[in-house]
Design a protein around this motif. Structure first.
Motif, short mmCIF file in Angstrom:
data_model
loop_
_atom_site.label_atom_id
_atom_site.label_comp_id
_atom_site.label_asym_id
_atom_site.label_seq_id
_atom_site.Cartn_x
_atom_site.Cartn_y
_atom_site.Cartn_z
N ILE A 79 0.87 -1.15 -0.02
CA ILE A 79 -0.07 -0.01 -0.14
C ILE A 79 0.89 1.37 -0.18
O ILE A 79 0.43 2.11 -0.67
N THR A 162 -5.95 -2.80 -2.83
CA THR A 162 -5.27 -1.36 -3.36
C THR A 162 -4.81 -1.63 -4.73
O THR A 162 -4.87 -0.71 -5.95
N GLY A 406 -8.16 3.22 0.28
CA GLY A 406 -7.49 3.44 -0.82
C GLY A 406 -7.31 4.67 -1.68
O GLY A 406 -7.33 4.68 -2.72
#
Length: 415
Positions: A79, A162, A406
């Protein structure tokens, strides 16, 4: 001294008198460190990154178990690399998580272990962390590392979601679905206060269900189920999302303006003895939460402050830099940039010679939590080791990236 402005310009790459942006400073350090760790593994194969450097600030640890690639840390790295704009690097780690989700040595797709072997992934099922014990002449594994904690599963799913959003590759969504389904099946508990239990602990033939429930784990799952409900509105994800969110709401104490850390091992009784920084901060990152939950920040400032950052628990025996970066992200989300900048300035001074952020300043800090179901003391500690997960949280805070949605917030944009 007419040469002073030139020296200042060369040293800082900005005119004298200009103020450095602590977010950009931390982003540069953290993103560079994460990208370099991926690039150090030649080729483009899927890979897992080692979670901790040795106490020197670089190189492997002398204790084999400490060389593990923890699933949580690697999911965070995915991420964070996405937030850094390093999508190719993020995909290499994400592809390792995806491969692990496709088949487990126990035969259940969707089950991930808490830790894997660092380096390139070349086989499936992906083998969990282990090492050769030369003294005893046998293969060793750690019972926690081969277990499956609910929160770690949720973070792996968030990493794949993501990537799915960034690439439009449905394989990542499919992987997140597999993980989410396994986690929900393995840990759902209808008994009040509802929610999901801690997962499994121990070796394959001796795995113990963990009866306690964690506020943090349920926040993680709520984020995953919410995301999947947005992607697949007809698939029924709204029910587990509500179950996880209801647990988090039940652990909110409006009289004290704080969240309780979870339940005792019976899964029902509230644990009122411990306090955890992540349990206070992470609910604030969820979408559409009650405004009153923001009062948890005042509790954090009163009970977890350990200058120049925050401790994991309320004994304030040292700074936990991972959690301090989390606090910076929450402050930024709430528009409290001055507090965030103060923390990021402190974080910027805590990068090790190997590039990763130190986990702590003190040699060891307590959490008040136990490592295993058989522990008779609170034997889970954080040590002064450079940490992949802490570095990833620093990047997220610097890039103003919410891992539960996200989305980046604020003025900065990532390609």
């Amino acid at each position: 001294m007419r040469w002073l402005p030139l020296l200042c310009l060369l040293a800082s790459l900005m005119p004298c008198g200009a103020k450095a942006d602590p977010a950009e400073d931390v982003a540069g350090r953290a993103c560079s460190a994460l990208t370099a760790r991926v690039a150090a593994v030649a080729g483009d194969d899927p890979l897992f990154l080692r979670s901790y450097d040795a106490g020197s600030g670089d190189g492997p640890n002398p204790v084999p178990a400490l060389n593990a690639a923890f699933t949580y840390d690697n999911a965070l790295a995915v991420i964070a690399l996405r937030a850094c704009g390093q999508l190719d690097a993020a995909r290499r780690i994400g592809d390792a998580l995806l491969a692990a989700s496709e088949a487990d040595r126990g035969g259940e797709a969707g089950r991930l272990r808490n830790a894997y072997r660092p380096g390139a992934v070349h086989e499936t099922p992906v083998p969990p962390m282990g090492w050769w014990n030369a003294d005893a002449q046998h293969w060793d594994e750690d019972p926690y590392q081969v277990g499956s904690a609910t929160g770690n599963l949720a973070w792996a799913a968030l990493a794949l979601l993501t990537l799915a959003e960034a690439t439009r590759d449905s394989e990542y969504t499919d992987g997140a679905v597999r993980i989410a389904r396994w986690a929900a099946k393995a840990s759902a508990d209808a008994r009040a206060p509802g929610g999901f239990t801690g997962g499994l602990y121990g070796y394959d033939d001796q795995a113990q269900p963990l009866g306690w429930k964690s506020t943090e784990h349920n926040v993680d799952l709520a984020a995953v189920f919410d995301w999947l409900a947005r992607l697949q509105p007809a698939a029924g994800w709204q029910a587990p999302a509500r179950q996880a969110r209801d647990f988090v709401a039940a652990l909110w104490d409006p009289a004290r303006g704080r969240f309780w850390v979870g339940t005792l091992p019976d899964g029902v009784s509230i644990n009122r003895a411990n306090s955890g920084l992540d349990a206070e901060l992470w609910p604030l990152l969820l979408a559409e939460t009650p405004p009153e939950w923001q009062r948890a920040l005042a509790y954090v400032e009163q009970s977890h402050a350990a200058r120049p950052g925050f401790d994991f628990n309320d004994d304030r025996d040292g700074v936990w830099w991972e959690g301090t970066a989390q606090a910076a992200l929450v402050y930024r989300l709430l528009g409290r940039e001055a507090e965030a900048d103060r923390l990021l300035k402190a974080v910027a001074r805590r990068f090790s010679q190997g590039g990763l952020l130190w986990a702590t300043d003190a040699a060891r800090i307590t959490t008040g939590l136990a490592l295993s179901p058989g522990s008779t003391t609170d034997d889970f500690y954080y040590f002064r080791l450079p940490h992949l997960g802490a570095t990833a949280w620093a990047a997220l805070a610097a890039r103003a990236w919410n891992p539960f949605t996200g989305r980046q917030f604020g003025a900065r944009s990532v390609p």
